[in-house]
Design a protein around this motif. Structure first.
Motif, PDB file in Angstrom:
ATOM      1  N   TYR A  14       0.850  -1.182   0.000  1.00  0.00           N
ATOM      2  CA  TYR A  14       0.000   0.000   0.000  1.00  0.00           C
ATOM      3  C   TYR A  14       0.890   1.239   0.000  1.00  0.00           C
ATOM      4  CZ  TYR A  14      -3.312   3.509   1.662  1.00  0.00           C
ATOM      5  OH  TYR A  14      -4.083   4.640   1.793  1.00  0.00           O
ATOM      6  N   LYS A  15       0.754   2.055  -1.032  1.00  0.00           N
ATOM      7  CA  LYS A  15       1.593   3.242  -1.214  1.00  0.00           C
ATOM      8  C   LYS A  15       3.078   2.880  -1.122  1.00  0.00           C
ATOM      9  CE  LYS A  15      -1.857   6.568   0.427  1.00  0.00           C
ATOM     10  NZ  LYS A  15      -2.139   7.665   1.384  1.00  0.00           N
ATOM     11  N   PRO A  16       3.568   2.068  -2.065  1.00  0.00           N
ATOM     12  CA  PRO A  16       4.936   1.543  -1.977  1.00  0.00           C
ATOM     13  C   PRO A  16       6.028   2.605  -2.066  1.00  0.00           C
ATOM     14  CG  PRO A  16       3.970   1.058  -4.118  1.00  0.00           C
ATOM     15  CD  PRO A  16       2.863   1.590  -3.263  1.00  0.00           C
ATOM     16  N   TYR A  17       5.712   3.779  -2.585  1.00  0.00           N
ATOM     17  CA  TYR A  17       6.741   4.808  -2.738  1.00  0.00           C
ATOM     18  C   TYR A  17       6.719   5.846  -1.618  1.00  0.00           C
ATOM     19  CZ  TYR A  17       6.950   2.675  -7.322  1.00  0.00           C
ATOM     20  OH  TYR A  17       7.073   1.766  -8.339  1.00  0.00           O
ATOM     21  N   GLU A  18       5.864   5.621  -0.614  1.00  0.00           N
ATOM     22  CA  GLU A  18       5.873   6.480   0.561  1.00  0.00           C
ATOM     23  C   GLU A  18       7.092   6.149   1.429  1.00  0.00           C
ATOM     24  OE1 GLU A  18       3.684   8.906   1.485  1.00  0.00           O
ATOM     25  OE2 GLU A  18       2.630   8.686  -0.439  1.00  0.00           O
ATOM     26  N   ARG A  19       7.438   7.072   2.326  1.00  0.00           N
ATOM     27  CA  ARG A  19       8.595   6.824   3.186  1.00  0.00           C
ATOM     28  C   ARG A  19       8.372   5.614   4.086  1.00  0.00           C
ATOM     29  NH1 ARG A  19      11.936  11.296   6.822  1.00  0.00           N
ATOM     30  NH2 ARG A  19      13.743   9.912   7.201  1.00  0.00           N
ATOM     31  N   ALA A  21       6.229   2.338   3.997  1.00  0.00           N
ATOM     32  CA  ALA A  21       5.377   1.501   3.151  1.00  0.00           C
ATOM     33  C   ALA A  21       4.995   0.230   3.894  1.00  0.00           C
ATOM     34  CB  ALA A  21       6.108   1.147   1.859  1.00  0.00           C
ATOM     35  N   LYS A  22       3.740  -0.160   3.728  1.00  0.00           N
ATOM     36  CA  LYS A  22       3.217  -1.352   4.389  1.00  0.00           C
ATOM     37  C   LYS A  22       2.761  -2.349   3.321  1.00  0.00           C
ATOM     38  CE  LYS A  22       0.455   1.481   6.463  1.00  0.00           C
ATOM     39  NZ  LYS A  22       1.184   2.735   6.282  1.00  0.00           N
ATOM     40  N   TYR A  58      10.802   1.140   5.779  1.00  0.00           N
ATOM     41  CA  TYR A  58      10.958   2.541   6.161  1.00  0.00           C
ATOM     42  C   TYR A  58      12.209   3.117   5.508  1.00  0.00           C
ATOM     43  CZ  TYR A  58      11.608   6.717   8.995  1.00  0.00           C
ATOM     44  OH  TYR A  58      11.786   8.010   9.409  1.00  0.00           O
TER      45      TYR A  58
END
Length: 218
Positions: A14-19, A21-22, A58
């Motif tokens: 889920y949202k792999p490019y966020e700082r 990611a889960k 992270y």
């Protein structure tokens, strides 16, 4: 070959490019054993193992990443006896923490990891806890081709055996990753394994593994 295995793994983030990611991983490995005699090859079903659980990643910085994984690991061995201490089927837990660094060099991108395994079987002879350490490096040879190397060590304690059994597992692996298309890659690797045991007559061995795989990214 003594064994042949097929592995299917699915990763979802889920949202792999966020700082932060889960994600989630589900992996199944079906293995067969060569039971043929007198030079004849005959593969029969041997085991089914799984890894199911969450992954969190992270970004410590633009070049360093911390990953934590926790998996439930059910496993079934088809040749298990119906009763007794030597039944290997059961379930367990695998936890792993990895630290990855992506350098400015195409040839130095190391990852270190530490893992813990707990295995609870239907018998007692294969109940164990284990700690593992590993280091790997990924080289970007060109835009399409990558070359990886890794060394791993695992220390296992079969605490319910008498006399108590302790194993030390060492492996070295090299692999190639080739981008066939924008979303499809081919993986080829070879692994050399050596297992040392406090009961060497039964559990000491060396083994070579070769594998071919493909990955698809959405």
């Amino acid at each position: 070959f003594n064994f042949a295995s097929n592995t299917l793994a699915v990763y979802a983030f889920y949202k792999p490019y966020e700082r932060f990611a889960k994600g989630f991983k589900a992996q199944t490995t079906y293995s067969m054993k060569n039971t043929g005699k007198n030079g004849r090859t005959l593969y029969t079903k041997y085991s089914m193992t799984e890894e199911i659980g969450p992954i969190v990643k992270y970004a410590i910085s633009a070049r360093s990443f911390l990953t934590a994984e926790l998996y439930w690991t059910p496993h079934h061995f088809y040749a298990d006896p119906k009763t007794g201490i030597n039944r290997r089927s059961g379930q367990g837990v695998l936890a792993r923490v990895s630290l990855e660094f992506i350098s400015a060099s195409r040839f130095w991108n190391p990852t270190g990891n530490f893992g813990f395994t707990f295995d609870n079987t239907n018998g007692t002879a294969y109940d164990m806890t284990a700690f593992g350490l590993g280091i790997s490096n990924n080289m970007r040879l060109n835009k399409k081709l990558g070359f990886s190397q890794s060394i791993d060590s695992n220390f296992s304690d079969y605490y319910a055996t008498s006399p108590r059994r302790n194993d030390r597992y060492l492996s070295g692996r090299i692999g190639l990753n080739y981008s066939l298309m924008s979303k499809i890659s081919m993986l080829v690797d070879g692994t050399y394994i050596s297992n040392f045991s406090s009961q060497p007559s039964a559990y000491k061995y060396t083994r070579f593994l070769g594998s071919l795989g493909f990955t698809y990214s959405l």
